[in-house]
Design a protein around this motif. Sequence first.
Motif, PDB file in Angstrom:
ATOM      1  N   GLY A  34       0.784  -1.231   0.000  1.00  0.00           N
ATOM      2  CA  GLY A  34       0.000   0.000   0.000  1.00  0.00           C
ATOM      3  C   GLY A  34       0.815   1.281   0.000  1.00  0.00           C
ATOM      4  O   GLY A  34       0.431   2.268   0.627  1.00  0.00           O
ATOM      5  N   VAL A  54      -7.737  -6.662  -4.666  1.00  0.00           N
ATOM      6  CA  VAL A  54      -9.092  -7.066  -5.009  1.00  0.00           C
ATOM      7  C   VAL A  54      -9.092  -8.007  -6.215  1.00  0.00           C
ATOM      8  O   VAL A  54      -9.813  -8.994  -6.256  1.00  0.00           O
ATOM      9  N   THR A  98      -6.141   1.180  11.048  1.00  0.00           N
ATOM     10  CA  THR A  98      -7.569   1.296  11.150  1.00  0.00           C
ATOM     11  C   THR A  98      -7.956   2.740  11.490  1.00  0.00           C
ATOM     12  O   THR A  98      -7.120   3.643  11.427  1.00  0.00           O
ATOM     13  N   TYR A  99      -9.211   2.952  11.812  1.00  0.00           N
ATOM     14  CA  TYR A  99      -9.683   4.315  12.095  1.00  0.00           C
ATOM     15  C   TYR A  99     -10.820   4.246  13.106  1.00  0.00           C
ATOM     16  O   TYR A  99     -11.665   3.351  13.037  1.00  0.00           O
TER      17      TYR A  99
HETATM   18  P1  ZID Z   1      -2.554   6.120   0.779  1.00  0.00           P
HETATM   19  O1  ZID Z   1      -3.326   6.605  -0.392  1.00  0.00           O
HETATM   20  O2  ZID Z   1      -1.142   6.552   0.899  1.00  0.00           O
HETATM   21  O3  ZID Z   1      -2.564   4.545   0.858  1.00  0.00           O
HETATM   22  C1  ZID Z   1      -3.649   3.753   0.460  1.00  0.00           C
HETATM   23  C2  ZID Z   1      -3.100   2.741  -0.513  1.00  0.00           C
HETATM   24  O4  ZID Z   1      -4.069   1.740  -0.812  1.00  0.00           O
HETATM   25  C3  ZID Z   1      -2.691   3.374  -1.840  1.00  0.00           C
HETATM   26  O5  ZID Z   1      -1.332   3.101  -2.066  1.00  0.00           O
HETATM   27  C4  ZID Z   1      -3.565   2.646  -2.839  1.00  0.00           C
HETATM   28  O6  ZID Z   1      -2.921   2.456  -4.058  1.00  0.00           O
HETATM   29  C5  ZID Z   1      -3.811   1.326  -2.108  1.00  0.00           C
HETATM   30  N1  ZID Z   1      -4.937   0.530  -2.613  1.00  0.00           N
HETATM   31  C6  ZID Z   1      -6.236   0.881  -2.708  1.00  0.00           C
HETATM   32  N2  ZID Z   1      -6.944  -0.129  -3.239  1.00  0.00           N
HETATM   33  C7  ZID Z   1      -6.077  -1.140  -3.467  1.00  0.00           C
HETATM   34  C8  ZID Z   1      -6.179  -2.446  -4.012  1.00  0.00           C
HETATM   35  N3  ZID Z   1      -7.350  -2.926  -4.450  1.00  0.00           N
HETATM   36  N4  ZID Z   1      -5.076  -3.206  -4.096  1.00  0.00           N
HETATM   37  C9  ZID Z   1      -3.884  -2.756  -3.692  1.00  0.00           C
HETATM   38  N5  ZID Z   1      -3.705  -1.538  -3.175  1.00  0.00           N
HETATM   39  C10 ZID Z   1      -4.789  -0.732  -3.074  1.00  0.00           C
HETATM   40  O7  ZID Z   1      -3.415   6.525   2.055  1.00  0.00           O
HETATM   41  P2  ZID Z   1      -3.203   6.330   3.634  1.00  0.00           P
HETATM   42  O8  ZID Z   1      -1.773   6.333   4.007  1.00  0.00           O
HETATM   43  O9  ZID Z   1      -4.117   7.340   4.229  1.00  0.00           O
HETATM   44  O10 ZID Z   1      -3.849   4.896   3.887  1.00  0.00           O
HETATM   45  C11 ZID Z   1      -3.162   3.831   4.501  1.00  0.00           C
HETATM   46  C12 ZID Z   1      -4.009   3.205   5.595  1.00  0.00           C
HETATM   47  O11 ZID Z   1      -4.152   4.137   6.664  1.00  0.00           O
HETATM   48  C13 ZID Z   1      -5.427   2.827   5.149  1.00  0.00           C
HETATM   49  O12 ZID Z   1      -5.807   1.602   5.744  1.00  0.00           O
HETATM   50  C14 ZID Z   1      -6.258   3.956   5.738  1.00  0.00           C
HETATM   51  O13 ZID Z   1      -7.606   3.604   5.944  1.00  0.00           O
HETATM   52  C15 ZID Z   1      -5.506   4.174   7.044  1.00  0.00           C
HETATM   53  N6  ZID Z   1      -5.857   5.430   7.708  1.00  0.00           N
HETATM   54  C16 ZID Z   1      -5.528   6.623   7.137  1.00  0.00           C
HETATM   55  C17 ZID Z   1      -5.957   7.802   7.726  1.00  0.00           C
HETATM   56  C18 ZID Z   1      -5.542   9.151   7.183  1.00  0.00           C
HETATM   57  O14 ZID Z   1      -5.858  10.178   7.759  1.00  0.00           O
HETATM   58  N7  ZID Z   1      -4.760   9.189   6.103  1.00  0.00           N
HETATM   59  C19 ZID Z   1      -6.890   7.720   8.812  1.00  0.00           C
HETATM   60  C20 ZID Z   1      -7.053   6.481   9.446  1.00  0.00           C
HETATM   61  C21 ZID Z   1      -6.578   5.348   8.857  1.00  0.00           C
HETATM   62  C22 ZID Z   1      -8.099   8.562   8.647  1.00  0.00           C
HETATM   63  O15 ZID Z   1      -8.822   8.331   7.691  1.00  0.00           O
HETATM   64  N8  ZID Z   1      -9.106  11.840  11.152  1.00  0.00           N
HETATM   65  C23 ZID Z   1      -9.664  11.721   9.933  1.00  0.00           C
HETATM   66  C24 ZID Z   1      -9.331  10.646   9.104  1.00  0.00           C
HETATM   67  C25 ZID Z   1      -8.410   9.708   9.535  1.00  0.00           C
HETATM   68  C26 ZID Z   1      -7.855   9.861  10.787  1.00  0.00           C
HETATM   69  C27 ZID Z   1      -8.208  10.925  11.583  1.00  0.00           C
END
Ligand code: ZID
Length: 214
Positions: free
Chosen positions: A8, A75, A155-156
Amino acid sequence: GKRAFIAGIADDNGYGWAIAKSLAAAGAEILVGTWVPVRTKYLETSLRRGKFDESRVLPDGSLMEITKVYPLDAVFDCPEDVPEDEVAESVKQDFGTIDILVHSLANGPEVSKPILETSRNGYLAAISASSYSFVSLLKHFIPIMNPGGSTISLTYIASEKIIPGYGGGMSSAKAALESDTKVLAFEAGRKHNVRVNTISAGPLRSRAAKAIGF
Ligand code: ZID
């Protein structure tokens, strides 16, 4: 040293990149799984051309090395997508085993819709990409994980508390991920001596977060 596979990472803005840096700073070898071949190429090219050099700097001044980038689709619905079993097999052939598995991916196509307006397909897509993707990743990597190894996902808090705006079944997907973490910790711990944990993350302006307007 330990070897880590981080699923990811698409650029240097997300949690996956930051976790990779911390692991690299602690001496781990870094392997990366990136969604779809086009993102894989972008990441490889950007790394090679030095686009991420500033954000590769580790606390000791050296640059994080990424040994290899693999295409990965959690997926897997088109023939050209690379599913988890193929990636795990490639990592096995290239390196034998890993010690650390990081799941830093999620996707909710209808995240901006309240759950009451979410379609069945949108809901299931969120669960598929954000929850089952971890089950599947672990299932395929566990045979090549060294005993004592460790896995982690992100997670969140919207899994437990009402956070308007985190819709499309994403709150459900995180609740599933958290429940699965407990059951998988039990199963993987007993059968393989591998730990399973999840971290409830704070806000980070990643690509995914910007896309949902957080
Ligand atoms: P990111 O875009 O850097 O990473 C997400 C990755 O998932 C990308 O590289 C995508 O290419 C990949 N991806 C999506 N679909 C697929 C697939 N089918 N196959 C393979 N790869 C795929 O974003 P990120 O760093 O935010 O996300 C990483 C993890 O952190 C995810 O599980 C998020 O749900 C989690 N997360 C992020 C945040 C945030 O703020 N960025 C929070 C909590 C958890 C959050 O949403 N207040 C408001 C919001 C939040 C926290 C507090």
